[in-house]
Motif scaffolding. Structure first.
Motif: not given
Length: 121
Positions: A24-32, A100-107
């Motif tokens: 996985a690459s690119g901009s994201f906050f975390s992987i569930n 999750r793309r940010s801490s405010y978003e769901a997966g």
């Protein structure tokens, strides 16, 4: 832009082994969770194995004891070690990541482009 890049598919004889990788690459906050699905000709896409972050893996009954899913230390690459391959394992294998793309978003679910695995003598 999130990308999942797969590698490792190919042709193998029955009883052989293959190892698939998905980064996985690119901009994201975390992987569930990250996992693998497959789709054989004329069939629906089905779960092969999934590995949640910090959790235990889940396998389909058809691959239990033969396939092993794992992730690297950075948790951005998932592997699928496939042993004792059978002709019925022939399919296109797709990597999936729920991230999750940010801490405010769901997966959200993201998919790789697919890699062909053919088990044949």
């Amino acid at each position: 832009q999130v990308q999942l890049v797969e590698s490792g598919g190919g042709l193998v004889q029955p009883g052989g082994s293959l190892r698939l990788s998905c980064a996985a690459s690119g901009s994201f906050f975390s992987i569930n969770a990250m996992g693998w699905y497959r789709q054989a000709p004329g069939k629906q896409r089905e779960l092969v194995a999934v590995l949640p972050g910090g959790g235990s893996p889940t396998y389909s009954d058809s691959v239990k004891g033969r396939f092993t899913i794992s992730r690297d230390n950075a948790k951005t690459t998932v592997y699928l070690q496939m042993n004792s391959l059978k002709s019925e394992d022939t399919a296109v294998y797709y990597c999936n990541a729920n991230l999750r793309r940010s801490s405010y978003e769901a997966g959200y679910d993201y998919w790789g482009q697919g890699t062909q695995v053919t088990v044949s003598s």
